[in-house]
Design a protein around this motif. Structure first.
Motif, mmCIF file in Angstrom:
data_model
loop_
_atom_site.group_PDB
_atom_site.id
_atom_site.type_symbol
_atom_site.label_atom_id
_atom_site.label_comp_id
_atom_site.label_asym_id
_atom_site.label_seq_id
_atom_site.Cartn_x
_atom_site.Cartn_y
_atom_site.Cartn_z
ATOM 1 N N THR A 1 -2.588 -33.212 -69.887
ATOM 2 C CA THR A 1 -3.820 -33.481 -69.137
ATOM 3 C C THR A 1 -5.020 -33.717 -70.044
ATOM 4 O O THR A 1 -6.075 -34.127 -69.560
ATOM 5 C CB THR A 1 -4.127 -32.324 -68.169
ATOM 6 O OG1 THR A 1 -4.058 -31.092 -68.895
ATOM 7 C CG2 THR A 1 -3.155 -32.304 -67.002
ATOM 8 N N GLY A 2 -4.884 -33.474 -71.317
ATOM 9 C CA GLY A 2 -5.932 -33.812 -72.273
ATOM 10 C C GLY A 2 -7.300 -33.237 -71.969
ATOM 11 O O GLY A 2 -8.315 -33.858 -72.290
ATOM 12 N N GLY A 3 -7.376 -32.084 -71.353
ATOM 13 C CA GLY A 3 -8.660 -31.445 -71.060
ATOM 14 C C GLY A 3 -9.159 -31.641 -69.641
ATOM 15 O O GLY A 3 -10.265 -31.206 -69.309
ATOM 16 N N LEU A 4 -8.367 -32.276 -68.788
ATOM 17 C CA LEU A 4 -8.817 -32.524 -67.410
ATOM 18 C C LEU A 4 -9.003 -31.247 -66.596
ATOM 19 O O LEU A 4 -9.869 -31.190 -65.713
ATOM 20 C CB LEU A 4 -7.846 -33.462 -66.691
ATOM 21 C CG LEU A 4 -7.785 -34.896 -67.215
ATOM 22 C CD1 LEU A 4 -6.682 -35.673 -66.511
ATOM 23 C CD2 LEU A 4 -9.131 -35.586 -67.044
ATOM 24 N N ILE A 5 -8.203 -30.205 -66.869
ATOM 25 C CA ILE A 5 -8.380 -28.939 -66.143
ATOM 26 C C ILE A 5 -9.711 -28.319 -66.553
ATOM 27 O O ILE A 5 -10.501 -27.905 -65.698
ATOM 28 C CB ILE A 5 -7.206 -27.973 -66.382
ATOM 29 C CG1 ILE A 5 -5.894 -28.592 -65.883
ATOM 30 C CG2 ILE A 5 -7.450 -26.627 -65.692
ATOM 31 C CD1 ILE A 5 -4.644 -27.840 -66.310
ATOM 32 N N ALA A 6 -9.959 -28.268 -67.849
ATOM 33 C CA ALA A 6 -11.245 -27.744 -68.330
ATOM 34 C C ALA A 6 -12.397 -28.577 -67.777
ATOM 35 O O ALA A 6 -13.426 -28.037 -67.358
ATOM 36 C CB ALA A 6 -11.273 -27.743 -69.857
ATOM 37 N N GLY A 7 -12.217 -29.886 -67.744
ATOM 38 C CA GLY A 7 -13.254 -30.766 -67.201
ATOM 39 C C GLY A 7 -13.516 -30.494 -65.735
ATOM 40 O O GLY A 7 -14.673 -30.460 -65.305
ATOM 41 N N ALA B 1 -3.455 -36.018 -62.393
ATOM 42 C CA ALA B 1 -4.258 -35.434 -61.304
ATOM 43 C C ALA B 1 -3.462 -34.368 -60.549
ATOM 44 O O ALA B 1 -3.995 -33.305 -60.211
ATOM 45 C CB ALA B 1 -4.736 -36.526 -60.356
ATOM 46 N N ALA B 2 -2.192 -34.649 -60.286
ATOM 47 C CA ALA B 2 -1.347 -33.676 -59.594
ATOM 48 C C ALA B 2 -1.161 -32.420 -60.438
ATOM 49 O O ALA B 2 -1.114 -31.299 -59.905
ATOM 50 C CB ALA B 2 0.005 -34.303 -59.253
ATOM 51 N N THR B 3 -1.071 -32.597 -61.743
ATOM 52 C CA THR B 3 -0.927 -31.454 -62.651
ATOM 53 C C THR B 3 -2.159 -30.563 -62.602
ATOM 54 O O THR B 3 -2.045 -29.334 -62.506
ATOM 55 C CB THR B 3 -0.653 -31.951 -64.088
ATOM 56 O OG1 THR B 3 0.562 -32.703 -64.083
ATOM 57 C CG2 THR B 3 -0.541 -30.799 -65.065
ATOM 58 N N VAL B 4 -3.338 -31.163 -62.652
ATOM 59 C CA VAL B 4 -4.588 -30.391 -62.566
ATOM 60 C C VAL B 4 -4.624 -29.619 -61.250
ATOM 61 O O VAL B 4 -4.903 -28.411 -61.223
ATOM 62 C CB VAL B 4 -5.821 -31.321 -62.685
ATOM 63 C CG1 VAL B 4 -7.109 -30.572 -62.374
ATOM 64 C CG2 VAL B 4 -5.882 -31.951 -64.072
ATOM 65 N N HIS B 5 -4.326 -30.304 -60.164
ATOM 66 C CA HIS B 5 -4.366 -29.688 -58.840
ATOM 67 C C HIS B 5 -3.394 -28.512 -58.751
ATOM 68 O O HIS B 5 -3.761 -27.412 -58.312
ATOM 69 C CB HIS B 5 -4.042 -30.738 -57.775
ATOM 70 C CG HIS B 5 -4.120 -30.222 -56.391
ATOM 71 N ND1 HIS B 5 -3.044 -29.668 -55.746
ATOM 72 C CD2 HIS B 5 -5.151 -30.156 -55.519
ATOM 73 C CE1 HIS B 5 -3.400 -29.287 -54.536
ATOM 74 N NE2 HIS B 5 -4.666 -29.577 -54.378
ATOM 75 N N TYR B 6 -2.157 -28.733 -59.164
ATOM 76 C CA TYR B 6 -1.146 -27.675 -59.042
ATOM 77 C C TYR B 6 -1.462 -26.491 -59.957
ATOM 78 O O TYR B 6 -1.260 -25.328 -59.579
ATOM 79 C CB TYR B 6 0.254 -28.232 -59.324
ATOM 80 C CG TYR B 6 1.312 -27.243 -58.941
ATOM 81 C CD1 TYR B 6 1.630 -27.034 -57.597
ATOM 82 C CD2 TYR B 6 1.976 -26.492 -59.895
ATOM 83 C CE1 TYR B 6 2.579 -26.099 -57.229
ATOM 84 C CE2 TYR B 6 2.931 -25.559 -59.531
ATOM 85 C CZ TYR B 6 3.230 -25.365 -58.201
ATOM 86 O OH TYR B 6 4.168 -24.423 -57.835
#
Length: 180
Positions: free
Chosen positions: A40-46, A155-160
């Motif tokens: 995710t390259g930082g998308l969760i943190a973002g 996006a699904a990874t961040v959500h889950y």
């Protein structure tokens, strides 16, 4: 367990609400969150830091895209990566544990996967993601496979990751002692 995502799944739909729920649970406990992200390259943190005031509960994010970064920043044993591959249960577990060990957080989420469109294999097809969550010393891991293009998988990874973190935080009795 490797369930596929339903075709009508919209990961972005609930992600901001999941961030709010994460924030509320962490603030109630007086805990901080760390993320350890590869695919995710930082998308969760973002997503977490999109919420104003997130510095009260978001401690740090590690973007460890390369195997060397996983080893250097999170302390993942290079032998684990060599033996199981970067996209594996032992590596996701080690990433979550490393994020806790190298931060002031009491909760962490780690993700490592194959977002595509290339890089998949018969054993680990595109869309395969291993998750690791550490909540107050208890680690849980899970493998999922998401359908769609690179953006959809990420996006699904961040959500889950956030959805499961909310469940784990909500189920944990926790304390209000802040990490030092």
């Amino acid at each position: 367990m490797d369930p596929s995502t339903p075709p009508n799944f919209s990961a972005d739909q609930d992600t901001p609400a999941l961030v709010v729920a994460t924030a509320e649970l962490l603030l109630k406990k007086g805990w901080m969150l760390a993320t350890a992200e590869s695919c995710t390259g930082g998308l969760i943190a973002g997503a977490c830091t999109e919420l104003a005031g997130s510095s009260a509960w978001f401690e740090r994010g590690f973007v460890t895209y390369s195997n060397a970064a996983k080893t250097e920043q999170l302390g993942v044993d290079a032998a684990l990566i060599e033996a199981y591959g970067a996209v594996s249960e032992p590596v996701a577990r080690a990433m979550a544990e490393g994020a806790i060990a190298r931060s002031a957080a009491r909760a962490a989420v780690a993700v490592t996967g194959v977002a595509g469109p290339t890089g998949g294999s018969p054993e680990k097809p595109v869309g395969t993601v291993w998750f690791g969550w550490s909540v107050d010393g208890q680690v849980r891991t899970e493998r999922r496979r998401f359908e769609g293009d690179r953006a959809a998988v990420r996006a699904a990874t961040v959500h889950y990751a956030l959805q499961t973190l909310v469940v784990l935080l909500g189920a944990h009795p926790g304390t209000t002692t802040k990490a030092s």
